[in-house]
Design a protein around this motif. Structure first.
Motif, PDB file in Angstrom:
ATOM      1  N   TYR A 273       0.818  -1.208   0.000  1.00  0.00           N
ATOM      2  CA  TYR A 273       0.000   0.000   0.000  1.00  0.00           C
ATOM      3  C   TYR A 273       0.850   1.255   0.000  1.00  0.00           C
ATOM      4  CZ  TYR A 273      -1.910  -3.543   3.109  1.00  0.00           C
ATOM      5  OH  TYR A 273      -2.219  -4.689   3.734  1.00  0.00           O
ATOM      6  N   TYR A 288       0.010   2.952   9.537  1.00  0.00           N
ATOM      7  CA  TYR A 288      -0.728   1.758   9.918  1.00  0.00           C
ATOM      8  C   TYR A 288      -0.976   1.816  11.414  1.00  0.00           C
ATOM      9  CZ  TYR A 288      -1.979  -3.015  10.840  1.00  0.00           C
ATOM     10  OH  TYR A 288      -2.656  -4.118  11.255  1.00  0.00           O
ATOM     11  N   ARG A 313       3.128  -3.711  10.262  1.00  0.00           N
ATOM     12  CA  ARG A 313       2.359  -4.890   9.904  1.00  0.00           C
ATOM     13  C   ARG A 313       3.197  -5.658   8.899  1.00  0.00           C
ATOM     14  NH1 ARG A 313      -3.309  -5.963   8.115  1.00  0.00           N
ATOM     15  NH2 ARG A 313      -3.062  -7.730   6.727  1.00  0.00           N
TER      16      ARG A 313
ATOM     17  N   VAL B  65      -4.171  -7.588   2.403  1.00  0.00           N
ATOM     18  CA  VAL B  65      -5.368  -6.813   2.702  1.00  0.00           C
ATOM     19  C   VAL B  65      -5.281  -6.227   4.096  1.00  0.00           C
ATOM     20  CG1 VAL B  65      -7.841  -7.001   3.128  1.00  0.00           C
ATOM     21  CG2 VAL B  65      -6.862  -8.115   1.150  1.00  0.00           C
ATOM     22  N   PHE B  66      -5.718  -4.998   4.249  1.00  0.00           N
ATOM     23  CA  PHE B  66      -5.831  -4.371   5.557  1.00  0.00           C
ATOM     24  C   PHE B  66      -7.219  -3.744   5.648  1.00  0.00           C
ATOM     25  CE2 PHE B  66      -5.402  -0.166   7.738  1.00  0.00           C
ATOM     26  CZ  PHE B  66      -5.459  -0.665   9.022  1.00  0.00           C
ATOM     27  N   GLY B  95      -6.940  -5.629  12.073  1.00  0.00           N
ATOM     28  CA  GLY B  95      -7.262  -5.286  10.698  1.00  0.00           C
ATOM     29  C   GLY B  95      -6.879  -6.342   9.694  1.00  0.00           C
ATOM     30  N   ASP B  96      -7.178  -7.614  10.009  1.00  0.00           N
ATOM     31  CA  ASP B  96      -6.859  -8.706   9.098  1.00  0.00           C
ATOM     32  C   ASP B  96      -7.853  -8.772   7.944  1.00  0.00           C
ATOM     33  OD1 ASP B  96      -4.650  -9.540  10.280  1.00  0.00           O
ATOM     34  OD2 ASP B  96      -5.436 -11.392  11.116  1.00  0.00           O
ATOM     35  N   SER B  97      -7.548  -9.646   6.993  1.00  0.00           N
ATOM     36  CA  SER B  97      -8.441  -9.808   5.850  1.00  0.00           C
ATOM     37  C   SER B  97      -9.640 -10.672   6.228  1.00  0.00           C
ATOM     38  CB  SER B  97      -7.698 -10.438   4.682  1.00  0.00           C
ATOM     39  OG  SER B  97      -7.325 -11.744   5.010  1.00  0.00           O
ATOM     40  N   ASP B 315     -14.777 -12.441   5.133  1.00  0.00           N
ATOM     41  CA  ASP B 315     -13.532 -12.921   4.535  1.00  0.00           C
ATOM     42  C   ASP B 315     -13.285 -12.126   3.271  1.00  0.00           C
ATOM     43  OD1 ASP B 315     -13.440 -14.870   6.416  1.00  0.00           O
ATOM     44  OD2 ASP B 315     -13.046 -16.500   5.026  1.00  0.00           O
ATOM     45  N   ILE B 317     -11.338 -11.896   0.002  1.00  0.00           N
ATOM     46  CA  ILE B 317     -10.604 -12.820  -0.855  1.00  0.00           C
ATOM     47  C   ILE B 317     -10.146 -12.049  -2.085  1.00  0.00           C
ATOM     48  CG2 ILE B 317     -10.767 -14.952  -2.177  1.00  0.00           C
ATOM     49  CD1 ILE B 317     -13.222 -15.613  -0.313  1.00  0.00           C
TER      50      ILE B 317
END
Lengths: 389, 389, 389
Positions: A273, A288, A313, B65-66, B95-97, B315, B317
């Motif tokens: 990002y 972040y 992260r 992904v965040f 802040g996971d995917s 989720d 993806i």
């Protein structure tokens, strides 16, 4: 009848068809053609087979990653000294492939459910209760305007977090010396090959003392956090302050026709990002952070310590591609190459039949004409043919 | 010897072979053949090249992904008001995917290790101690039958959670207005291309005010939770009560031969484990919940607050596919197309030599016969041939 | 002019070119050639089409996994009995595809920020303050040497965790009987197919009673933890003590030309980072542990309970590959097959023209010679040709 079938079978089995060809003895055409054919051959052998390894089939890897951080940081805030260990600064704890190392934070202690005035900023000043509408979803307002701060009163975890200023320099600058240990296991399901990044040369002794660097220790699975940031092109003290996202790409490119010991990982580091190299720091994508609450009971009241965590992260991404000799792509490449050879013949024929001065002569050599449109001539021709062939 | 090699090389270099062909002047055969060839050509150019872009090679993306949720919910239970912010209702925090937004819950406060009777339901009533076998692994029974409840006594975190009734309507219905911000970065390792879902048109100003909708703001990376549910075909109040799993597919299909600015993501929403559209609500797969414990010490005793969390498991993806011109697939497609052209010739020959009334005439034209079985005729033929060619 | 174009078009449309061929009646050559051609045909049909299904295009799956553990464990340490339920032994709580089931632990209660001596081991003994350098990053030393333990004093969470001895046998051996429920949903984006591992035969009734075993219940999505370890080739009591990492591979291989009900998952189990089957237990890769802190406030002081968790890290990996009839790979395979047929002809020609005793005769049959080098002969030949053809 039987003999008829036998004859047909005999004919089919014992006959062989081969195209009749004209051998044109012409230096120019010959050289042009051989050059085209040589080019095609060079392309097929050199490019498709040797460079792109077209004789191999491919398989992508499925991988699994386990990580472990090491290191201790020390902070002194308002005269209180504190030591931070792995359990304090890594989220989540269990060593996932995606995790956060806290490098900076804003802590708000002793929050409890109550009402309190909002923090003043440009947008949320109020002069009377009328400015504070009740109950919107972004903040739960009580409808009161607090005189002392000139801001609306909200129902919330109080006191309100004050994150208007990010500590500078970052509180956990010692994170630069933390080390990260990565275990990575990959499987190529089609070839039934399993590999780990702890390859043959990475033994117990080596692993205890090594530290990754891209020149001399490029297989060592232990990384200094400061190095990771540097390899990604970022400045540590800046990214430690506001946070950032780094991708560690473990790249496996394996030629399984060679010894399995040549199948080794390559580590690559890049910012996610927003690239550090380009002047993209203006983009909406820098920094972040996330908030983490630690809950506790005090005098039967639920309270929490809220931390706004700024940190690195780190996403570990595994990309594996194995290749191995396979008869299908080999023959497909050969077959398709023969097809392209056909194209070479077409090009040469064009030269021969349309560009050369003697083209009519060659046309005569190459083609036999037949017209069955007029029946008379046909019979005539037919006779002539039978005599000739 | 030397001159022999020179001669062979000369022959090879300056000679050109081209097949001799019969030019059949027959309207029917000609048209049939040209149509077949035209069909093959149309297929190769139209389908393989233009529609399927067979001249390009492919690469799949690796992504990262965040996510960040925003919004506040308000509940009132037994006269106690409480405000829930992001730290309270999102699991995990960082802040996971893949994460869960709590929309409903059953809370059991002050659990401590002790013994207490089980909750009565159809299966676990007891009338005497004999009904309560000691120590099975599902629940740790003490072997006593408690008279007041007519259920076995267990050793456990007490009081036992009573999850027989799920709050209706969901306690955090305000979740409908929560917003989700998604940052997604992808890399096509083979083409060395990195893209972010914050594409050129998504600038700082736009991002502050926009909200995703599939018609007018299809690049805005901010989503209302209620919209996500609606796009997936679910009913918000129902799914908020029992929980559910939603997949957000970020689909990148990039033609890298065009300007990189055309490489933009497409967001798609669908229910996981059981489709909302079909009448599959009877399936074993509806609902989503898990238990979360918050531990604390009270008077030197470890206690916990147990929450059975019902919520939206989201989720994210990432699916990326990039294509770019490459010489290998281009030539493979051409070569294979030439091969198919060969098939066209075979079909035409079949028509010519076996279906037409004048087939024998054409056979004579096309083939030259030779039999070397009987030596006499061979010599005879050989002479004849030498005269002719 | 107009009539010229019309003529050219007429010629193009109504003419058909077919190569002239020699039909060689020779048993040996005929059989050799037919055998080669038969081999090529058998390869194309048998191998490419039937075995490798070359007429199908492929798509890989994107999947999503949800897990739920069940079971209760009981421990007795220093006379204190404790029951452990899912919230206590699974990390993280929310049912991710990668999680840890605690099977053993070292607990350190009541840690607070303070100074205390390090634990003595071979390397960190001291005899005077000079041996204890201040403030390195691995441990934050105060510079004092404590006489009673002969180790340096550090500033840290005190008391220091004593993890020199891992409890043996594992404290939560009951984990062997825990069950794991896996919900997996996959999507083949190219074919627009969505499947769940709760396939048609896995209905509500079946799921309540079934337990996976590879022979009779290979579609049941409920697994006993002890079975998982056993299928991976490990010994439960050993791995429960020091921890380990297990991969559960859900393998979908679907032929979408058949009924969708045939598209079912296959479960596979294997050890990650170090294979149990080979004698690789000496490798640097055995064991799995991490530290987890539970924070609480006691008399206004932040304390924590530190747990060194040994356990099973379970990674659920989804690998999906679907195939479906597609015209492009079919025609590519055919085209490339025709090309390989061309190779067969080349080989036969080599035999015919260079190896057979009568090769000169066949050369005469196949080739028509032309030399345009000397102009005189050319004119001569040209006349001859015009007479002949």
């Amino acid at each position: 009848m039987k003999s008829y079938i036998k004859d047909a079978l005999d004919n089919f089995l014992f006959e062989y068809e081969t195209p009749r060809q004209v051998l044109v003895k012409n230096r120019r055409v010959g050289i042009v053609c051989r050059l085209i054919q040589l080019g095609v051959l060079a392309y097929i052998i050199g490019w498709v087979f040797i460079y792109e390894k077209g004789y191999q089939s491919e398989d992508t890897a499925i991988g699994s990653v386990f990580t472990k951080m090491k290191g201790v940081a020390f902070t002194e805030m308002n005269g209180v000294q504190k030591v931070w260990d792995v359990s304090d600064y890594v989220f989540p704890d269990q060593g996932d492939s995606s995790f956060v190392v806290m490098t900076n934070f804003i802590i708000t202690r002793g929050q409890a459910q109550s009402t309190c005035p909002e923090l003043p900023d440009e947008r949320n000043r109020c002069s009377s209760d009328a400015d504070c509408l009740k109950g919107t979803f972004k903040r739960h307002m009580t409808g009161k305007c607090v005189n002392t701060t000139s801001t609306c009163e909200v129902m919330s975890w109080c006191p309100i977090e004050d994150d208007r200023e990010i500590p500078n320099p970052a509180l956990l600058l010692a994170a630069e010396n933390f080390t990260l240990f990565i275990k990575n296991s990959i499987t190529f399901p089609q070839f039934h090959v399993v590999r780990s990044n702890l390859v043959e040369v990475v033994n117990q002794t080596y692993i205890k003392t090594c530290l990754y660097d891209p020149e001399n220790n490029k297989l060592c699975p232990i990384f200094k956090l400061g190095d990771i940031i540097r390899f990604s092109g970022f400045n540590f003290s800046q990214i430690a302050r506001v946070g950032g996202a780094i991708g560690i790409l473990i790249d496996w490119e394996c030629n399984l026709d060679l010894n399995i010991q040549n199948c080794i990982p390559k580590y690559e580091f890049h910012g996610l990002y927003g690239n550090a190299k380009a002047g993209e720091s203006q983009q909406a994508s820098v920094g972040y952070n996330f908030r983490k609450a630690k809950y506790y009971m005090e005098d039967k009241v639920e309270k929490r310590t809220l931390m706004k965590v700024f940190g690195l992260r780190i996403d570990i991404i595994v990309h594996g591609l194995a290749r191995k000799f396979d008869i299908i792509p080999t023959l497909t490449a050969i077959g398709s190459g023969v097809g392209i050879f056909g194209v070479a013949t077409v090009v040469c024929d064009l030269v021969l039949l349309h560009l050369l001065p003697k083209r009519d002569f060659y046309k005569n050599m190459k083609f036999k004409y037949t017209t069955l449109q007029d029946e008379e001539t046909t019979i005539h021709l037919q006779k002539e043919e039978q005599v000739k062939d």
